[in-house]
Design a protein around this motif. Structure first.
Motif, PDB file in Angstrom:
ATOM      1  N   MET A   1       4.467   1.083  33.007  1.00 29.45           N
ATOM      2  CA  MET A   1       3.059   0.828  33.095  1.00 29.45           C
ATOM      3  C   MET A   1       2.247   2.119  32.976  1.00 29.45           C
ATOM      4  O   MET A   1       1.209   2.126  32.374  1.00 29.45           O
ATOM      5  N   LYS A   2       2.769   3.180  33.586  1.00 26.58           N
ATOM      6  CA  LYS A   2       2.099   4.463  33.536  1.00 26.58           C
ATOM      7  C   LYS A   2       1.949   4.951  32.101  1.00 26.58           C
ATOM      8  O   LYS A   2       0.913   5.446  31.708  1.00 26.58           O
ATOM      9  N   ALA A   3       2.954   4.799  31.306  1.00 27.44           N
ATOM     10  CA  ALA A   3       2.941   5.268  29.917  1.00 27.44           C
ATOM     11  C   ALA A   3       1.916   4.498  29.097  1.00 27.44           C
ATOM     12  O   ALA A   3       1.267   5.054  28.220  1.00 27.44           O
ATOM     13  N   SER A   4       1.717   3.219  29.361  1.00 28.94           N
ATOM     14  CA  SER A   4       0.778   2.434  28.565  1.00 28.94           C
ATOM     15  C   SER A   4      -0.662   2.909  28.810  1.00 28.94           C
ATOM     16  O   SER A   4      -1.461   2.935  27.878  1.00 28.94           O
ATOM     17  N   TRP A   5      -1.019   3.324  30.026  1.00 30.42           N
ATOM     18  CA  TRP A   5      -2.357   3.845  30.303  1.00 30.42           C
ATOM     19  C   TRP A   5      -2.575   5.176  29.592  1.00 30.42           C
ATOM     20  O   TRP A   5      -3.658   5.453  29.092  1.00 30.42           O
ATOM     21  N   GLN A   6      -1.538   5.975  29.547  1.00 34.21           N
ATOM     22  CA  GLN A   6      -1.644   7.245  28.841  1.00 34.21           C
ATOM     23  C   GLN A   6      -1.899   7.019  27.351  1.00 34.21           C
ATOM     24  O   GLN A   6      -2.704   7.700  26.739  1.00 34.21           O
ATOM     25  N   TYR A   7      -1.206   6.049  26.782  1.00 30.70           N
ATOM     26  CA  TYR A   7      -1.418   5.732  25.362  1.00 30.70           C
ATOM     27  C   TYR A   7      -2.828   5.197  25.110  1.00 30.70           C
ATOM     28  O   TYR A   7      -3.456   5.526  24.119  1.00 30.70           O
ATOM     29  N   ILE A   8      -3.312   4.404  26.023  1.00 26.71           N
ATOM     30  CA  ILE A   8      -4.667   3.850  25.887  1.00 26.71           C
ATOM     31  C   ILE A   8      -5.701   4.970  25.957  1.00 26.71           C
ATOM     32  O   ILE A   8      -6.639   5.019  25.165  1.00 26.71           O
ATOM     33  N   ILE A   9      -5.531   5.908  26.867  1.00 29.43           N
ATOM     34  CA  ILE A   9      -6.460   7.027  26.997  1.00 29.43           C
ATOM     35  C   ILE A   9      -6.412   7.901  25.738  1.00 29.43           C
ATOM     36  O   ILE A   9      -7.459   8.290  25.201  1.00 29.43           O
ATOM     37  N   ILE A  10      -5.214   8.172  25.246  1.00 27.36           N
ATOM     38  CA  ILE A  10      -5.080   8.972  24.028  1.00 27.36           C
ATOM     39  C   ILE A  10      -5.706   8.236  22.846  1.00 27.36           C
ATOM     40  O   ILE A  10      -6.419   8.837  22.037  1.00 27.36           O
ATOM     41  N   LEU A  11      -5.485   6.939  22.751  1.00 26.42           N
ATOM     42  CA  LEU A  11      -6.068   6.130  21.680  1.00 26.42           C
ATOM     43  C   LEU A  11      -7.598   6.127  21.766  1.00 26.42           C
ATOM     44  O   LEU A  11      -8.291   6.255  20.757  1.00 26.42           O
ATOM     45  N   LEU A  12      -8.166   6.023  22.972  1.00 26.03           N
ATOM     46  CA  LEU A  12      -9.615   6.065  23.150  1.00 26.03           C
ATOM     47  C   LEU A  12     -10.188   7.418  22.733  1.00 26.03           C
ATOM     48  O   LEU A  12     -11.216   7.485  22.055  1.00 26.03           O
ATOM     49  N   ILE A  13      -9.544   8.484  23.157  1.00 27.61           N
ATOM     50  CA  ILE A  13     -10.012   9.821  22.780  1.00 27.61           C
ATOM     51  C   ILE A  13      -9.983   9.973  21.266  1.00 27.61           C
ATOM     52  O   ILE A  13     -10.942  10.461  20.658  1.00 27.61           O
ATOM     53  N   PHE A  14      -8.896   9.525  20.653  1.00 26.96           N
ATOM     54  CA  PHE A  14      -8.787   9.615  19.202  1.00 26.96           C
ATOM     55  C   PHE A  14      -9.872   8.785  18.519  1.00 26.96           C
ATOM     56  O   PHE A  14     -10.535   9.247  17.600  1.00 26.96           O
ATOM     57  N   THR A  15     -10.097   7.565  18.987  1.00 31.15           N
ATOM     58  CA  THR A  15     -11.059   6.655  18.357  1.00 31.15           C
ATOM     59  C   THR A  15     -12.497   7.108  18.575  1.00 31.15           C
ATOM     60  O   THR A  15     -13.314   7.044  17.667  1.00 31.15           O
ATOM     61  N   VAL A  16     -12.828   7.577  19.756  1.00 28.31           N
ATOM     62  CA  VAL A  16     -14.213   7.901  20.093  1.00 28.31           C
ATOM     63  C   VAL A  16     -14.610   9.314  19.657  1.00 28.31           C
ATOM     64  O   VAL A  16     -15.739   9.543  19.240  1.00 28.31           O
ATOM     65  N   ILE A  17     -13.687  10.252  19.697  1.00 25.65           N
ATOM     66  CA  ILE A  17     -14.058  11.642  19.426  1.00 25.65           C
ATOM     67  C   ILE A  17     -13.449  12.163  18.123  1.00 25.65           C
ATOM     68  O   ILE A  17     -14.170  12.601  17.227  1.00 25.65           O
TER      69      ILE A  17
ATOM     70  N   LEU B   1     -11.642  10.734  15.524  1.00 25.86           N
ATOM     71  CA  LEU B   1     -11.797   9.996  14.282  1.00 25.86           C
ATOM     72  C   LEU B   1     -13.210  10.171  13.684  1.00 25.86           C
ATOM     73  O   LEU B   1     -13.330  10.510  12.502  1.00 25.86           O
ATOM     74  N   PRO B   2     -14.300   9.989  14.462  1.00 25.77           N
ATOM     75  CA  PRO B   2     -15.626  10.229  13.872  1.00 25.77           C
ATOM     76  C   PRO B   2     -15.823  11.680  13.411  1.00 25.77           C
ATOM     77  O   PRO B   2     -16.421  11.927  12.361  1.00 25.77           O
ATOM     78  N   TRP B   3     -15.323  12.624  14.197  1.00 26.61           N
ATOM     79  CA  TRP B   3     -15.439  14.031  13.805  1.00 26.61           C
ATOM     80  C   TRP B   3     -14.737  14.284  12.476  1.00 26.61           C
ATOM     81  O   TRP B   3     -15.283  14.934  11.584  1.00 26.61           O
ATOM     82  N   ALA B   4     -13.525  13.759  12.319  1.00 22.05           N
ATOM     83  CA  ALA B   4     -12.765  13.946  11.082  1.00 22.05           C
ATOM     84  C   ALA B   4     -13.487  13.288   9.905  1.00 22.05           C
ATOM     85  O   ALA B   4     -13.549  13.847   8.803  1.00 22.05           O
ATOM     86  N   MET B   5     -14.074  12.123  10.120  1.00 27.28           N
ATOM     87  CA  MET B   5     -14.784  11.432   9.039  1.00 27.28           C
ATOM     88  C   MET B   5     -16.011  12.235   8.591  1.00 27.28           C
ATOM     89  O   MET B   5     -16.280  12.344   7.396  1.00 27.28           O
TER      90      MET B   5
END
Length: 132
Positions: free
Chosen positions: A1-17, A19-23
């Motif tokens: 369960m701990k690992a899934s929250w870490q993946y979600i946080i990493i995915l959110l950071i990637f999606t919100v910060i 990915l738009p910066w790279a675009m």
């Protein structure tokens, strides 16, 4: 369960910060340094003087463009009008005379072929001099 929250946080950071910066970095063209203008080189108007036919004296007069615009605004509007209205009138007067100016390809005054414009309010624009 701990690992899934870490993946979600990493995915959110990637999606919100990230990915738009790279675009933006990929889509935006390369940034250029602003070109500095030579401070000694002033931009000048294409027309410095205009030729006016004065109805009162029945002669042709050369006058600086900006002086002419001041005379038109003074003749066509009271000084008590709002500042923005006076500015708008100045823009209209300047545009009108530049459109008729022979140096810029205009037809000039069709009643007085040697002039860019005349001071007859029924034909061109009213205009007064400083002394008037």
């Amino acid at each position: 369960m701990k690992a899934s929250w870490q993946y979600i946080i990493i995915l959110l950071i990637f999606t919100v910060i990230l990915l738009p910066w790279a675009m933006v970095e990929i889509i935006t063209p390369a940034r250029h340094e602003p070109i500095e203008e030579n401070p000694q080189e002033k931009k000048t108007n294409p027309v410095k003087k205009i030729t006016i036919y004065r109805d009162s004296s029945k002669d042709y007069t050369e006058m600086p463009l900006e002086e002419y615009v001041k005379g038109v605004v003074a003749a066509e509007m009271p000084a008590s009008f709002e500042l923005e209205a006076l500015k708008a009138q100045a823009v209209c007067a300047r545009t009108y005379v530049l459109r008729r100016c022979k140096d810029l390809g205009g037809d000039g005054c069709n009643l007085h072929p040697e002039a860019d414009i005349c001071d007859s309010p029924s034909h061109c624009q009213a205009m007064v001099t400083k002394t008037e």
